[in-house]
Each structure stands twice: as C-alpha cells, then as structure tokens.
Design a protein around this motif. Sequence first.
Motif, PDB file in Angstrom:
ATOM      1  N   ILE A  71       9.520   8.160  -8.658  1.00  0.00           N
ATOM      2  CA  ILE A  71       9.155   6.752  -8.732  1.00  0.00           C
ATOM      3  C   ILE A  71       7.732   6.648  -8.195  1.00  0.00           C
ATOM      4  O   ILE A  71       7.452   7.098  -7.077  1.00  0.00           O
ATOM      5  CB  ILE A  71      10.109   5.866  -7.900  1.00  0.00           C
ATOM      6  CG1 ILE A  71      11.575   6.179  -8.232  1.00  0.00           C
ATOM      7  CG2 ILE A  71       9.775   4.392  -8.113  1.00  0.00           C
ATOM      8  CD1 ILE A  71      11.961   6.028  -9.680  1.00  0.00           C
ATOM      9  N   ALA A  72       6.830   6.110  -9.009  1.00  0.00           N
ATOM     10  CA  ALA A  72       5.414   6.102  -8.635  1.00  0.00           C
ATOM     11  C   ALA A  72       4.773   4.758  -8.981  1.00  0.00           C
ATOM     12  O   ALA A  72       5.304   3.979  -9.779  1.00  0.00           O
ATOM     13  CB  ALA A  72       4.677   7.232  -9.354  1.00  0.00           C
ATOM     14  N   MET A 126      15.570   9.378  -2.301  1.00  0.00           N
ATOM     15  CA  MET A 126      14.797   9.874  -1.165  1.00  0.00           C
ATOM     16  C   MET A 126      13.391   9.299  -1.218  1.00  0.00           C
ATOM     17  O   MET A 126      12.921   8.888  -2.266  1.00  0.00           O
ATOM     18  CB  MET A 126      14.780  11.404  -1.194  1.00  0.00           C
ATOM     19  CG  MET A 126      16.184  12.002  -1.046  1.00  0.00           C
ATOM     20  SD  MET A 126      16.264  13.742  -1.473  1.00  0.00           S
ATOM     21  CE  MET A 126      16.243  13.663  -3.254  1.00  0.00           C
ATOM     22  N   GLY A 127      12.726   9.321  -0.093  1.00  0.00           N
ATOM     23  CA  GLY A 127      11.425   8.700   0.054  1.00  0.00           C
ATOM     24  C   GLY A 127      10.257   9.541  -0.417  1.00  0.00           C
ATOM     25  O   GLY A 127      10.408  10.576  -1.086  1.00  0.00           O
ATOM     26  N   GLY A 139       8.834   7.707  -4.051  1.00  0.00           N
ATOM     27  CA  GLY A 139      10.202   8.176  -3.856  1.00  0.00           C
ATOM     28  C   GLY A 139      10.690   8.975  -5.038  1.00  0.00           C
ATOM     29  O   GLY A 139       9.972   9.183  -6.013  1.00  0.00           O
ATOM     30  N   VAL A 140      11.935   9.409  -4.925  1.00  0.00           N
ATOM     31  CA  VAL A 140      12.548  10.191  -5.991  1.00  0.00           C
ATOM     32  C   VAL A 140      14.035   9.838  -6.051  1.00  0.00           C
ATOM     33  O   VAL A 140      14.684   9.669  -5.022  1.00  0.00           O
ATOM     34  CB  VAL A 140      12.341  11.712  -5.776  1.00  0.00           C
ATOM     35  CG1 VAL A 140      12.896  12.176  -4.456  1.00  0.00           C
ATOM     36  CG2 VAL A 140      12.923  12.520  -6.916  1.00  0.00           C
ATOM     37  N   HIS A 182       0.835  -2.057  -2.686  1.00  0.00           N
ATOM     38  CA  HIS A 182       0.984  -2.121  -1.226  1.00  0.00           C
ATOM     39  C   HIS A 182       2.236  -1.379  -0.758  1.00  0.00           C
ATOM     40  O   HIS A 182       2.411  -1.148   0.427  1.00  0.00           O
ATOM     41  CB  HIS A 182       0.997  -3.575  -0.732  1.00  0.00           C
ATOM     42  CG  HIS A 182       2.128  -4.389  -1.271  1.00  0.00           C
ATOM     43  ND1 HIS A 182       2.100  -4.927  -2.541  1.00  0.00           N
ATOM     44  CD2 HIS A 182       3.315  -4.725  -0.724  1.00  0.00           C
ATOM     45  CE1 HIS A 182       3.243  -5.575  -2.741  1.00  0.00           C
ATOM     46  NE2 HIS A 182       3.990  -5.471  -1.657  1.00  0.00           N
ATOM     47  N   TYR A 183       3.103  -0.975  -1.693  1.00  0.00           N
ATOM     48  CA  TYR A 183       4.289  -0.191  -1.330  1.00  0.00           C
ATOM     49  C   TYR A 183       3.908   1.272  -1.160  1.00  0.00           C
ATOM     50  O   TYR A 183       3.170   1.826  -1.966  1.00  0.00           O
ATOM     51  CB  TYR A 183       5.370  -0.309  -2.409  1.00  0.00           C
ATOM     52  CG  TYR A 183       5.941  -1.693  -2.558  1.00  0.00           C
ATOM     53  CD1 TYR A 183       6.705  -2.262  -1.547  1.00  0.00           C
ATOM     54  CD2 TYR A 183       5.712  -2.434  -3.708  1.00  0.00           C
ATOM     55  CE1 TYR A 183       7.235  -3.543  -1.676  1.00  0.00           C
ATOM     56  CE2 TYR A 183       6.240  -3.706  -3.857  1.00  0.00           C
ATOM     57  CZ  TYR A 183       6.995  -4.254  -2.840  1.00  0.00           C
ATOM     58  OH  TYR A 183       7.508  -5.512  -2.984  1.00  0.00           O
ATOM     59  N   ARG A 184       4.433   1.891  -0.133  1.00  0.00           N
ATOM     60  CA  ARG A 184       4.153   3.308   0.134  1.00  0.00           C
ATOM     61  C   ARG A 184       5.410   4.171   0.102  1.00  0.00           C
ATOM     62  O   ARG A 184       5.324   5.385   0.030  1.00  0.00           O
ATOM     63  CB  ARG A 184       3.475   3.481   1.499  1.00  0.00           C
ATOM     64  CG  ARG A 184       2.105   2.832   1.573  1.00  0.00           C
ATOM     65  CD  ARG A 184       1.126   3.605   0.705  1.00  0.00           C
ATOM     66  NE  ARG A 184      -0.179   2.983   0.665  1.00  0.00           N
ATOM     67  CZ  ARG A 184      -0.723   2.443  -0.410  1.00  0.00           C
ATOM     68  NH1 ARG A 184      -0.074   2.426  -1.543  1.00  0.00           N
ATOM     69  NH2 ARG A 184      -1.915   1.907  -0.371  1.00  0.00           N
ATOM     70  N   ASP A 185       6.595   3.534   0.186  1.00  0.00           N
ATOM     71  CA  ASP A 185       7.853   4.285   0.195  1.00  0.00           C
ATOM     72  C   ASP A 185       8.899   3.469  -0.555  1.00  0.00           C
ATOM     73  O   ASP A 185       8.892   2.236  -0.496  1.00  0.00           O
ATOM     74  CB  ASP A 185       8.318   4.552   1.627  1.00  0.00           C
ATOM     75  CG  ASP A 185       9.440   5.576   1.656  1.00  0.00           C
ATOM     76  OD1 ASP A 185       9.127   6.782   1.738  1.00  0.00           O
ATOM     77  OD2 ASP A 185      10.622   5.183   1.578  1.00  0.00           O
TER      78      ASP A 185
END
Length: 117
Positions: free
Chosen positions: A48-49, A95-96, A33-34, A59-62
């Motif tokens: 955000i990474a 945002m995602g 996300g950002v 395991h988080y993707r968004d």
Amino acid sequence: PRTYGDDNDPMDVLLLSTESLEPMSLVRAYPIGVISMLEAGHRDEKIIAIPFSEPTYNHYRDISELPAHMFEEMTHFFTVYKNLEHKETAVNEVMGREEALKVVAESIEKYIDVFCK
C-alpha cells in the motif's frame, strides 16, 4: 519494475490517489504498509503506497494512520477480488511501513536471483 514475488509475479502495489492513473504507469510513491495474502498456496503481498505528489494522502506515513473505513474497503476488496475467477484468497495480516520496506527489498533481491544471475 524489477521485482518478483513468491507468487512468481511482479510486486503488486495499491496506490492511494485522488487522481486517475493509467494502468502500468510508473509513479513515484512511498510505502505505508503491506497486506499479506495467500493465493493458490503462495504469498501474495500487496504494498500500500502513496504518490509523493498526492496532496490528499501524503501526510500518512503508516497504514495504521488510515481511517478505518479505507482499511476495511481494502481488506474486503482483496478478500473477494478473485471470486469471479473461482479462486480463493485469504488476507493473513496487515503490517506497517517497516515490513512493507522489507517486502520490497526481498522482491528486488528475488528478481536479481531469478533473472540476473
């Protein structure tokens, strides 16, 4: 490396990691996300990474999948982190992943335009 934002600085990335990292180190990570901000009249996006090798968070993707308290801590931090420098910041929106990838691509393109042409 080789990124350039609207604020005329390299792209900012916040890594979610349980491991301590040395400042300015390179880490293989993927964006989830950002956080779009305004600072001194310029856009200042915070990507955000998550490091690929991070077992607690990989395991988080968004960004929408993060627990609410983590999200609130990040937005609060970015709202107040420049107060001691007497600078104001404003968090515009979160945002995602798809938008984060666009911001990264734009930042790479701006670097090429400014420094390579």
